[in-house]
Design a protein around this motif. Structure first.
Motif, short mmCIF file in Angstrom:
data_model
loop_
_atom_site.label_atom_id
_atom_site.label_comp_id
_atom_site.label_asym_id
_atom_site.label_seq_id
_atom_site.Cartn_x
_atom_site.Cartn_y
_atom_site.Cartn_z
N PRO A 97 67.67 36.29 81.28
CA PRO A 97 68.21 35.82 80.01
C PRO A 97 69.34 34.81 80.11
CG PRO A 97 69.07 37.99 80.47
CD PRO A 97 68.08 37.70 81.55
N SER A 98 69.61 34.25 81.27
CA SER A 98 70.45 33.06 81.32
C SER A 98 69.59 31.84 81.03
CB SER A 98 71.08 32.90 82.70
OG SER A 98 71.68 31.62 82.82
N SER A 99 70.13 30.96 80.22
CA SER A 99 69.46 29.67 80.01
C SER A 99 69.92 28.65 81.03
CB SER A 99 69.78 29.15 78.60
OG SER A 99 71.19 28.94 78.46
N GLY A 100 71.00 28.99 81.78
CA GLY A 100 71.62 28.01 82.64
C GLY A 100 70.74 27.52 83.77
N GLY A 154 64.83 33.17 75.98
CA GLY A 154 65.29 34.45 75.47
C GLY A 154 65.22 35.49 76.57
N ASP A 155 65.25 36.77 76.20
CA ASP A 155 65.18 37.87 77.14
C ASP A 155 63.75 37.97 77.67
OD1 ASP A 155 64.99 40.36 78.43
OD2 ASP A 155 66.26 41.38 76.97
N PRO A 156 63.54 37.85 78.98
CA PRO A 156 62.17 37.87 79.53
C PRO A 156 61.44 39.19 79.32
CG PRO A 156 63.77 37.97 81.31
CD PRO A 156 64.54 37.68 80.06
N ASP A 157 62.19 40.26 79.04
CA ASP A 157 61.54 41.55 78.77
C ASP A 157 60.99 41.63 77.36
OD1 ASP A 157 62.21 42.39 81.34
OD2 ASP A 157 64.12 43.22 80.69
N PHE A 158 61.33 40.64 76.52
CA PHE A 158 60.90 40.65 75.13
C PHE A 158 60.10 39.40 74.75
CE2 PHE A 158 64.14 43.80 75.10
CZ PHE A 158 63.95 44.60 73.99
N VAL A 159 60.30 38.32 75.48
CA VAL A 159 59.77 37.03 75.06
C VAL A 159 58.96 36.40 76.20
CG1 VAL A 159 60.35 34.70 74.28
CG2 VAL A 159 61.74 36.64 73.55
N ALA A 188 66.18 36.09 68.90
CA ALA A 188 66.57 36.92 67.77
C ALA A 188 66.92 38.33 68.25
CB ALA A 188 65.44 36.98 66.75
N PRO A 189 67.86 39.02 67.58
CA PRO A 189 68.25 40.36 68.04
C PRO A 189 67.17 41.40 67.81
CG PRO A 189 69.31 39.84 65.94
CD PRO A 189 68.62 38.59 66.39
N GLU A 190 66.99 42.28 68.82
CA GLU A 190 66.09 43.42 68.74
C GLU A 190 66.72 44.56 69.52
OE1 GLU A 190 61.82 42.74 69.48
OE2 GLU A 190 62.33 40.62 69.72
N PRO A 191 66.39 45.82 69.20
CA PRO A 191 66.96 46.95 69.92
C PRO A 191 66.74 46.84 71.44
CG PRO A 191 65.81 47.72 67.97
CD PRO A 191 65.51 46.26 68.09
N GLY A 192 67.81 46.97 72.21
CA GLY A 192 67.72 46.94 73.66
C GLY A 192 67.57 45.56 74.27
N LYS A 193 67.51 44.53 73.46
CA LYS A 193 67.29 43.17 73.95
C LYS A 193 68.60 42.57 74.46
CE LYS A 193 65.02 38.88 72.37
NZ LYS A 193 64.41 38.23 71.19
N ARG A 194 68.47 41.70 75.48
CA ARG A 194 69.62 40.99 76.03
C ARG A 194 69.71 39.61 75.40
NH1 ARG A 194 70.35 43.77 81.69
NH2 ARG A 194 69.11 45.58 81.20
N MET A 195 70.91 39.29 74.94
CA MET A 195 71.14 37.99 74.31
C MET A 195 71.18 36.89 75.36
SD MET A 195 73.85 40.09 74.87
CE MET A 195 74.03 41.00 73.34
N LEU A 196 70.72 35.71 74.97
CA LEU A 196 70.70 34.56 75.87
C LEU A 196 72.12 34.20 76.28
CD1 LEU A 196 68.39 32.78 76.97
CD2 LEU A 196 68.91 31.15 75.14
#
Length: 571
Positions: A287-290, A334-339, A444-452
């Protein structure tokens, strides 16, 4: 219009067919065999605070390695530099394990609580509510830093966790003299601190910020660290500390639960690697965009020999590469576990070749030609430290509570200042966050998701030299690390890399932010005539760099000269 059409055609073409470039890092024996056998024999640490750097060396002297030292540095920064990082936040780490010649990315990023509700971050008119996103318990994600330090000790360290935490615990109990940055941050955020009783107790003893030169103690956090050292994850994510955290958050209107804490997990991921001019850059994946942005920029620049260009045209090409990488950052990541993200496309040299064709040789590309949007001025918070130990282990860690002093909310009885990372989600799609970065439903925010995140801890391995590099700075982290990598490749030592004058473009706003002294008058005039809008801003960042010259087996460490409190040291 012709440029926009060409961009559209190129984008479609490379969406349809690209080669993979994102894979688990695998050592190449022919490339790394010599490095595997070589050891520096001494250590280098560069961090944002002298007490933290010395804590790292203290743990090395006890027989610890770079990963133990990283625990000491990070935990000490939680005490002495809470405006930027701490146990109530998270970190991202790119590490190299010398014994196995293996590169790993450790994701200790914060997560959204299960009860997250985007409506909590909206005003009645649907506009973003910056107060709930940035201040108080609703702003805080579930912290990852404590679990990340436990993970480092368990999987990579040599010492018990309690020994690596000992310098921080001692500093918190015995006290220290806050530096000017911490004192200034407390004064800047005093009105917000006063909203929360436990925050006032910690940061405003006697109702006022600590006086310059006054000894400041943090006994509650010392106790929290002792429990972490004694019980590991259970010392923070369950039991006494967890009960205090959840009670404090919920009493103040937040939505954390004990299950949120108990469910937190550190993630190990394959780092992104990119080859550029004979150098291997190992950097942060989502979830880093860097890392994606840095790799995309370097892939675009690889089609030019920028070392032979005059400053105007070199800067022009770098800005245009930045512009295109940040455009993709906003749309895809985004978070690779969600997106599901098109990383094979974004990291493909063929995709970069297509983007390169859209750059005009002597004219700026207006960002509006790529897609419309808006943004704001990026912030300068977070912290980074770099370590190389005597065995050749490498650690690049960027840690954060997000904005200055995070949420300004301290959980009573813990000493833990909570982050305000919920603002790093795209709480309102295509509306800028506090750093001016845009986002789509991918973030976008979701339960358990990591923000970018923009955090970009990186390792650079060249034919003769190795660098560990990173910086704080909001969205400018990406471009700071990029420019530091380029300065290192151009032959700069640790001081040169940390001191290198900076410029930044993040797609929107369509403005080039320029550090005073970065460009001479002729360069400024030429860039303006090419169509760029330049905006001077005060120096930013707090880069910390350690370089290993493998020819001489010498280490070189430097902390950003823009700040007076850091320390880069070799011992």
């Amino acid at each position: 219009m012709k440029l926009a059409m060409r961009w559209h055609v190129v984008l479609i073409g490379f969406l349809l067919g690209t080669s993979g470039a994102f894979a688990a890092d695998k050592p190449t024996p022919s490339t790394h065999a010599a490095q595997l056998a070589q050891r520096p024999g001494h250590a280098g640490i560069a961090s944002a605070n002298a007490l933290a750097t010395e804590a790292g060396f203290e743990v090395l002297a006890k027989g610890g390695n770079a990963f133990d030292a990283a625990i000491a540095v990070a935990s000490t920064l939680s005490i002495v530099e809470p405006e930027s990082s701490g146990m109530g936040g998270g970190f991202m780490a790119t590490i190299h394990v010398a014994a196995s010649d293996h590169n790993v990315f450790i994701d200790a990023r914060e997560t959204a609580p299960a009860a997250v509700d985007a409506k909590d971050y909206l005003n009645a008119d649907g506009a973003p509510n910056r107060d709930t996103a940035l201040k108080g318990p609703l702003a805080a994600g579930i912290p990852g830093e404590p679990a990340g330090l436990v993970w480092l000790a368990k999987h990579y360290g040599k010492l018990p966790l309690s020994e690596s935490l000992a310098p921080a615990i001692r500093t918190a109990r015995d006290g220290f003299k806050p530096d000017s940055r911490l004192l200034g941050s407390i004064k800047e955020e005093q009105k917000n601190i006063e909203r929360w009783p436990a925050s006032s107790d910690k940061f405003l003893p006697g109702g006022q910020p600590p006086a310059d030169g006054e000894i400041w103690r943090d006994p509650d956090q010392a106790h929290t660290l002792e429990l972490l050292g004694k019980y590991g994850d259970a010392g923070f994510y369950s039991g006494e500390t967890a009960q205090k955290l959840v009670s404090a958050v919920r009493e103040a209107g937040g939505k954390w639960t004990l299950q949120d804490l108990a469910s937190y997990r550190v993630k190990e991921r394959a780092p992104i690697t990119v080859d550029y001019r004979g150098y291997k850059i190992i950097t942060a994946p989502p979830p880093s965009s860097g890392g994606v942005a840095i790799a995309e920029i370097l892939n675009i620049l690889s089609g030019f020999d920028i070392s032979k260009l005059d400053q105007v045209h070199r800067v022009h090409l770098v800005i245009e590469a930045m512009r295109r990488a940040f455009r993709d950052h906003n749309d895809y990541l985004g978070d690779p576990d969600f997106v599901k993200m098109p990383l094979d496309m974004l990291l493909s040299p063929y995709y970069a070749d297509g983007l390169r064709q859209t750059i005009l040789p002597d004219k700026a590309t207006p960002s509006s030609m790529l897609a419309p949007s808006s943004g704001a001025d990026p912030g300068m918070h977070t912290t980074h430290f770099s370590i190389i130990d005597a065995d050749g282990n490498l650690v690049a860690i960027t840690s954060t509570v997000n904005y200055v002093l995070g949420s300004t909310f301290v959980a009573k009885g813990t000493g833990i200042l909570l982050n305000d990372e919920m603002d790093d989600f795209a709480l309102v799609p295509n509306k800028p966050n506090v750093y001016g970065l845009l986002g789509s439903k991918a973030n976008a925010p979701e339960p358990g998701k990591r923000m970018l995140s923009s955090m970009s801890p990186s390792i650079v391995i060249g034919p003769d030299r190795t660098a560990v590099i990173g910086s704080p700075g909001g969205s400018t982290i990406i471009t700071q690390v990029l420019e530091g990598i380029l300065a290192f490749i151009d032959g700069g030592d640790a001081h040169d890399v940390a001191a290198h004058k900076r410029f930044h473009h993040q797609y929107m706003p369509d403005t080039v932010m320029v550090e005073p002294g970065a460009f001479d008058a002729a360069t400024t005039d030429a860039l303006t005539r090419m169509g760029y809008t330049l905006k001077e801003r005060s120096p930013w960042g707090f880069m910390n760099v350690v370089i290993w010259d493998r020819r001489t087996n010498k280490l070189d460490a430097a902390s950003d000269p823009r700040r007076e409190d850091g320390l880069g040291k070799v011992r």
